[in-house]
Each structure stands twice: as structure tokens, then as C-alpha cells.
Scaffold this active site. Structure first.
Site, PDB file in Angstrom:
ATOM      1  N   GLN A 186       0.827  -1.203   0.000  1.00  0.00           N
ATOM      2  CA  GLN A 186       0.000   0.000   0.000  1.00  0.00           C
ATOM      3  C   GLN A 186       0.863   1.255   0.000  1.00  0.00           C
ATOM      4  OE1 GLN A 186      -3.510  -0.097   2.461  1.00  0.00           O
ATOM      5  NE2 GLN A 186      -3.355  -2.313   2.770  1.00  0.00           N
ATOM      6  N   LYS A 191       1.640   7.490   6.568  1.00  0.00           N
ATOM      7  CA  LYS A 191       0.545   6.654   6.100  1.00  0.00           C
ATOM      8  C   LYS A 191      -0.707   7.516   6.074  1.00  0.00           C
ATOM      9  CE  LYS A 191       2.241   2.065   7.293  1.00  0.00           C
ATOM     10  NZ  LYS A 191       1.959   0.765   7.928  1.00  0.00           N
ATOM     11  N   ASP A 204      -1.877  -9.404  10.876  1.00  0.00           N
ATOM     12  CA  ASP A 204      -0.891  -9.296   9.795  1.00  0.00           C
ATOM     13  C   ASP A 204       0.540  -9.247  10.335  1.00  0.00           C
ATOM     14  OD1 ASP A 204      -0.119  -9.026   7.097  1.00  0.00           O
ATOM     15  OD2 ASP A 204       0.006  -6.855   7.296  1.00  0.00           O
ATOM     16  N   GLU A 243      11.478  -7.845  13.364  1.00  0.00           N
ATOM     17  CA  GLU A 243      12.879  -7.462  13.169  1.00  0.00           C
ATOM     18  C   GLU A 243      13.575  -7.237  14.497  1.00  0.00           C
ATOM     19  OE1 GLU A 243      13.473  -4.239  10.448  1.00  0.00           O
ATOM     20  OE2 GLU A 243      11.970  -4.955   9.028  1.00  0.00           O
ATOM     21  N   ASP A 251       5.006  -1.770  11.674  1.00  0.00           N
ATOM     22  CA  ASP A 251       3.960  -1.977  10.670  1.00  0.00           C
ATOM     23  C   ASP A 251       2.664  -2.502  11.305  1.00  0.00           C
ATOM     24  OD1 ASP A 251       2.729  -1.978   8.261  1.00  0.00           O
ATOM     25  OD2 ASP A 251       3.778  -3.696   7.428  1.00  0.00           O
TER      26      ASP A 251
END
Length: 538
Positions: free
Chosen positions: A230, A246, A419, A424, A439
Site C-alpha cells: 500500500q 501513512k 498481519d 525485526e 507496521d
């Protein structure tokens, strides 16, 4: 003749006694009145008395305190103000303004310990011992980045080589920056504060300074960030600051269609903001600071972008709104535009982590990753004993990695984020470090139903960090209800002036899901003896 004379003398005696009694009462009344008047007189100024502060002196003290250093301001905020004796025992004079009256009522009396204005739930929460635990002593290699100085040079280098290295390092930085922290922009101080155990210290004022910087500084550039499904933009600010943008693509009140798969949903700008606040309330401090902002898509994106591909996607809608859609893998088309009203757009801005060339990160595939297929199930969805297999493989076979992953599962369940396919860590710290919770745009999509499969890592492994469990129990109490402290925390975001960052149904869902987490832990404790994990925090 004798009787009348005796009666007259008796009356005279009675009359004399009555006059004497009246005189004594009058003298006693005058004496008491004089004593009371003397007691009510305000004492004159003397070395032993406390002088009353005038309004001008109060203004000067406020001005002085506001111009003092951050460290002094922080230390003074911890001290409880006391009420002067003259204000505590005597009424205010007629000259005192109503503002001073309001200020005095808000003060906290340190003498008797009586509180006129109680702390908010959020303030009380962060004063709780569980949010002020002693931390491990940080060594030099526990910091992600450090400014290079002579004492940090390697033993094998000569002084001349160290000076040459330092000179090269200084050349790469703007001339206004020195080795003193006061000259560093907020984003750099944030980077220098990242340690082995957390992204930031909640008590560090740099977090508030950084979010204020991102919410108010002039936008210098905007380009589309590559990768992902996206649209995301990389915004540039003065002093080389950057943030990941975003945009708002749907109303914050719009609930995800129940027929959509988790990987088909739009990302939400307010979910990124709310995830940062929730992560902080849980005591994790593993999400980079995020702030909401209103931007002008024309003057702050279209007119300043150097990204030609992005610029070609701008258009004006039939409603007269300025829109764009960018170039990305799935949802970048004229059917999925981002539109201002007509120019104004709500966005989230997340602070960028240090560049990968300075602080490389390693991406790990989550053992409980979903299949991202409409027909196929993942292995953990078919095998109830799947965690036993995970525990035997590094890095989950030792250290805190497994409970760190369960921390992330609890966070995801509370905000209904399905999701989470990868996570990380910073390479410098190896396996002994925290997980980055990055995220979170697909969180807070549905409030009317929960997704129990997100909690499978906790259900299958029956393991949780002690401090995480204790904080969850505290947040379930009426005095620290999660929905209440979350609502209060979100009020600090600039977008709260436009509309609530999270709607009330989403806030209520937090309490319901928190109760579900505690029920899973209780069920684990009934069948296992080693559910609670102790580490350096416990």
C-alpha cells in the site's frame, strides 16, 4: 415602724448587687471583644513570617521556570508544592484575583498530605512501581549508536588515527551539530537513546520533543517509499529529519467487512498512532514514536515532491478534492485514491529508525505466520503441540525470545492485528534484545468481534513474562482500566482535536480482549507449573 425600715434596706442591698453584677458583665464583655479583635488582626511582616507572593512575583517565577533547562524542569515537576502558612490559615484579601484562587485550589498540600486535585488514571499508572522497575546497568555495547570520542577509540589505534577518524565523522555531520546533545535534532537524540532492551525510555523527554517536531515542522520533501502493498510516503523535515507517512484511506469509524481476508484490508493511519500508545501503556516501548498530523496534499506533497512517478498520479476528483494514488503492488490505482478535503488530509507520521548502513536489522519469519492463502492452513493451525517444536529451535530454545514473541502476540490480540508475518531485531545485539513492533496499519479494523487465533502462541506455549502479566492485571482494574488510560493517552495526539483517534467501540473492545488474555493465562496456570517467566525485569 421597724419593719418598713428593714424592707427598704433589703431592697437597697439587692439593687446594689444587681448594679455590681451588670458592671462586671459589661467589663467582661469589653475585655473579650478587645481580645477577639486583637486575634483577628493579620500579623505584620517579620523575619519569622512567610511573605505572601504578589501576582507580579508569581509571573516572574513562571517565566523563569519556563526558560530553565529541561533537566531542571523535570526535577521540579517531581516536587509537590506546599501551601504557605499565611494562605492556609487566613482568608484571601479582597485584592486577590479569581485566577489566584483557582491556582491555590489546585495546589497539593505537602504538610498534611491532603490532595485537592487527584492525579489522572494515566499519571497514576505511570507512577506505579511496575512502570518504574530498576533496569540493568547499560554497558557501552548495550547502546545501538554512540558518538565517537577519544576514550571510545580502540586500543590498537594511535591518537593521530583517532583524530583522523573523528575528523571524518564530523565532516559528515552538519556544521551546527557538535558532540553536545543540546545541538542534536530530536530524531538524532532518539536514535542515540536506543538500547539493547528498548527503543526509548518512557521518562525521556525526547519522545515528546520528537512527536512535536514531526507534528509541527515544515515539510521539505515527499517521495514514495518503495516496497509494501500500500501507499506510503517518506517525508523530509529540517535538520535531516524523516518520517514514514501513512494516509487516511477510510473513515476511522468504518469497520472491516467480515468477508475480507486479513491481507485484503486497508491500512489505517489511526491504527499506527493507537498502536504506539498501546505499546507504551503495556510497558514495551518497542514501537517508534508516531504522531498524527493534518497536511496539505497540494503544497506539502504535490508541489515539493521530486518523485515523478508519484507526481503523475495526482488528479482532481469530481467532488473537487485533490487526490493521488502512487505506485505500489496492490492498492495504488485510481480506484483506491487518497484524497484531501479538498486539500487537507489526515496522516500518521512514524519516526524513522537509524539507517540500515549504520544499524543493520535482521528480519525473522514468525513461527506463527499465517499462510496468506485463502485455502491453506499454516502448520500451527493444524498441530496443537506446535510450540514444542518451536521451543527446540534457536533462537527460541533459550533466552527471552519466546516470551518476547508472546508479548507481541498479546499486543496484536488487543488491537486485532492478524498481519504479523515477520518481525525485526537489531543485528548488533544478536539474540539478546527486544523485538521491533513495526507496521501496525492493519490493526483496529474490527471492534465487534475478536480473533482468538492471534493468541495461539500464548495458548500453545503457556509462557508469559511476569512483568507483562502483572501489568495486564493492573490494567484490568477499575482504577487503571485499559480503555480509560488509552483514551487519555490518545488525547495528547494532535488529531484528537479533529476527532477521537479511536472510536468508543474500539476502546471498549480493549477491555474485553484484555479479560480474554487473562482467562487464557488462568487456564494455563491450572495445567502447567512454569507459566510465568522471570527475567531481568521480574
Amino acid at each position: 415602724m421597724i419593719k418598713p425600715s428593714l424592707g427598704g434596706s433589703t431592697r437597697s442591698i439587692y439593687l446594689g448587687l444587681a448594679c455590681l453584677s451588670l458592671s462586671l458583665h459589661l467589663l467582661l464583655a469589653f475585655f473579650c471583644l478587645s481580645v477577639l479583635q486583637t486575634a483577628c488582626v493579620l500579623p505584620t511582616s517579620s523575619p519569622a513570617s512567610t511573605p505572601t507572593r504578589t501576582n507580579s512575583q508569581h509571573s516572574q517565577s513562571i517565566s523563569h521556570s519556563s526558560s530553565s533547562s529541561p533537566s531542571s524542569a523535570a526535577s521540579s515537576s517531581r516536587k509537590l508544592p506546599t501551601i504557605p502558612r499565611s494562605e492556609e490559615h487566613h482568608p484571601l484579601s479582597a485584592n486577590t484575583s479569581s485566577d489566584a484562587t483557582g491556582t491555590r485550589k489546585k495546589r497539593i498540600g505537602a504538610g498534611k498530605g491532603q490532595r485537592v486535585k487527584s492525579l489522572s488514571k494515566l499519571e497514576e499508572l505511570f507512577k506505579h512501581p511496575l512502570y518504574n522497575l530498576p533496569r540493568p546497568q547499560l554497558q557501552d555495547d548495550d547502546w545501538l549508536l554512540r558518538l565517537k570520542t577519544n576514550e571510545h577509540g580502540s586500543d590498537g589505534e594511535s591518537e593521530e588515527e583517532e583524530r583522523e577518524d573523528e575528523a571524518e565523522e564530523i565532516k559528515s555531520l552538519p556544521s551546527a551539530w557538535t558532540s553536545k546533545a543540546e545541538t542534536h535534532p530530536p530524531w538524532l537524540r532518539f536514535h542515540l537513546g536506543i538500547s539493547r532492551w528498548e527503543l526509548y525510555d518512557r521518562k525521556d523527554p525526547i519522545v515528546a520533543q520528537l512527536t512535536h517536531y514531526l507534528a509541527t515542522q515544515r515539510v521539505l520533501g515527499a517521495v514514495q517509499k518503495t516496497g509494501g502493498t500500500q501507499l506510503k510516503l517518506l517525508m523530509s523535515f529540517p535538520n535531516h529529519g524523516q518520517a514514514l507517512l501513512k494516509p487516511m484511506k477510510q473513515s476511522r469509524d468504518a469497520e472491516t467487512d467480515v468477508n475480507l481476508f486479513y491481507f485484503s484490508d486497508f491500512e489505517r493511519h489511526n491504527a499506527e498512532i493507537a498502536a504506539f500508545h498501546l505499546d507504551r501503556l503495556l510497558g514495551f516501548n518497542r514501537i517508534p514514536p508516531v504522531v498524527g498530523r493534518l497536511i496539505n496534499v497540494t503544497s506539502e506533497v504535490r508541489e515539493i515532491t521530486s518523485d515523478k512517478k508519484l507526481a503523475r498520479t495526482f488528479f482532481t476528483s469530481p467532488a473537487g478534492n485533490v487526490c493521488f494514488y502512487g505506485v505500489c503492488e496492490y492498492y495504488c490505482s485510481s480506484e483506491h485514491p487518497v484524497c484531501g478535503r479538498p486539500h487537507e488530509l489526515e496522516v500518521s507520521l512514524a519516526a524513522m529508525l537509524p539507517d540500515l548502513s549504520l544499524a543493520p536489522r535482521r528480519s525473522w519469519r514468525s513461527p506463527w505466520r499465517r499462510s496468506y492463502s485463502r485455502n491453506k492452513l499454516a502448520q500451527w493451525q493444524k498441530d496443537p503441540a506446535y510450540c514444542d517444536t518451536v521451543k527446540q529451535k534457536p533462537p527460541y530454545s533459550e533466552g527471552t525470545r519466546l516470551v518476547d514473541l508472546i508479548d507481541m502476540a498479546v499486543l496484536d490480540f488487543l488491537m486485532s492485528n492478524m498481519d504479523r508475518h515477520h518481525y525485526e531485531t537489531f543485528e548488533k545485539f544478536g539474540n539478546e534484545t527486544f523485538l521491533l513492533h513495526l507496521d501496525n496499519g492493519r490493526a483496529f479494523g474490527r471492534h465487534s468481534q475478536d480473533e482468538p487465533s492471534i493468541l495461539v502462541p500464548l495458548q500453545q506455549c503457556c509462557r508469559i513474562r511476569r512483568t507483562t502479566l502483572l501489568r495486564l492485571r493492573i490494567l484490568s482494574l477499575p482504577a487503571f482500566r485499559l480503555s480509560d488510560v488509552m483514551r487519555e493517552s490518545l488525547l495528547s495526539d494532535p488529531l484528537a482535536a479533529v476527532a477521537p483517534v479511536l472510536s468508543e467501540p474500539h476502546l471498549s473492545a480493549l477491555d474485553r480482549r484484555l479479560a480474554a488474555v487473562l482467562q487464557v493465562v488462568e487456564a494455563c496456570e491450572q495445567h502447567h507449573d512454569d507459566v510465568i517467566y522471570d527475567d531481568w525485569e521480574g
